[in-house]
Design an enzyme around this catalytic site. Sequence first.
Site, PDB file in Angstrom:
ATOM      1  N   ASP A 121       0.842  -1.193   0.000  1.00 43.54           N
ATOM      2  CA  ASP A 121       0.000   0.000   0.000  1.00 43.54           C
ATOM      3  C   ASP A 121       0.879   1.244   0.000  1.00 43.54           C
ATOM      4  O   ASP A 121       1.840   1.351   0.776  1.00 43.54           O
ATOM      5  CB  ASP A 121      -0.913   0.008   1.228  1.00 43.54           C
ATOM      6  N   ASN A 129      -2.507  13.196  -3.707  1.00 48.34           N
ATOM      7  CA  ASN A 129      -3.675  13.683  -4.448  1.00 48.34           C
ATOM      8  C   ASN A 129      -4.068  15.092  -4.023  1.00 48.34           C
ATOM      9  O   ASN A 129      -4.418  15.939  -4.856  1.00 48.34           O
ATOM     10  CB  ASN A 129      -4.857  12.734  -4.247  1.00 48.34           C
ATOM     11  N   ASP A 138      -2.138   9.453 -10.121  1.00 48.43           N
ATOM     12  CA  ASP A 138      -2.108   8.373 -11.110  1.00 48.43           C
ATOM     13  C   ASP A 138      -0.680   8.088 -11.553  1.00 48.43           C
ATOM     14  O   ASP A 138      -0.291   6.925 -11.731  1.00 48.43           O
ATOM     15  CB  ASP A 138      -2.958   8.750 -12.325  1.00 48.43           C
ATOM     16  N   GLU A 164      -4.802   2.532  -4.002  1.00 47.44           N
ATOM     17  CA  GLU A 164      -3.336   2.534  -4.027  1.00 47.44           C
ATOM     18  C   GLU A 164      -2.752   1.240  -3.467  1.00 47.44           C
ATOM     19  O   GLU A 164      -1.604   1.201  -3.030  1.00 47.44           O
ATOM     20  CB  GLU A 164      -2.804   3.733  -3.228  1.00 47.44           C
ATOM     21  N   ARG A 184      13.227  -5.620  -1.117  1.00 49.41           N
ATOM     22  CA  ARG A 184      13.736  -5.070  -2.377  1.00 49.41           C
ATOM     23  C   ARG A 184      12.660  -4.237  -3.065  1.00 49.41           C
ATOM     24  O   ARG A 184      12.962  -3.199  -3.685  1.00 49.41           O
ATOM     25  CB  ARG A 184      14.220  -6.198  -3.294  1.00 49.41           C
TER      26      ARG A 184
END
Length: 257
Positions: A121, A129, A138, A164, A184
């Site tokens: 997330d 935003n 986006d 997201e 990673r």
Amino acid sequence: MMPSKTMTALQSWSSVGRWTVFGTLACVLVSVAFNAVFFGDLGGQPLRRSLISATVLPILLGVPFFVYTGLRVRGLTITNLRLGLVARTDSLTACLNRGAFTARVTTQLARRPRGALLMIDADNFKSINDVYGHDAGDEALTIIARAIRTILRAGDLVGRMGGEEFGVYLPEVDQKSAEAIAERIRRSVNLAGFSPDGVLRPLAVSIGGVAFDSPASFSELFRIADQRLYGAKQNGRNRVTVVHRDDHPNLALKRSA
């Protein structure tokens, strides 16, 4: 190894070729057999000319017909493949959509009951935003998706679960390997370039995961990984928490952005 798109293109052209060759050959054989049976009593030169005509005409008429038909079939096949891809893919990030990801992972779980599920997330995404606008949000999602894919192996699956949040399925890994891959991914996102206002802004993700080595359902793995994800967020964000399915407490966590 050839890319799958190249293989599909070659297979479709091969199908056109087979359709043309075998279709024309079948017409020639039927035409020759018909002429040999019904005009066999002519004998000599007339029969030979009849058989030549029975061979040449199907070729002259059959080749363009079967090429045209094969191309139409090829076009329909490609269209169906593209529609299927669109139906399975998130249009913004080019990851699998939630339904396709869930279905693919469920199929994998039935075949190989060993691996790990990660839930990823974006941290503080609402502020991106709010400050830079939804277009920048986006862009951030596409950058995060790309950063995730650069780390994954052939055979790993990545899907956008909504908003997201992303899911990653890692077949045939243990907890330690899953933690290393998740770490990673986290670093890859941190290093990704995101400059919504011309200035480089850091991106970060929190990752929760669960490793397993016995039969498990997607819903169970999702629940555990989701708990670990929000545990990582509550513990400061931009971190990884991966547990084993058989060794985790059941937490009641409050979600945060």
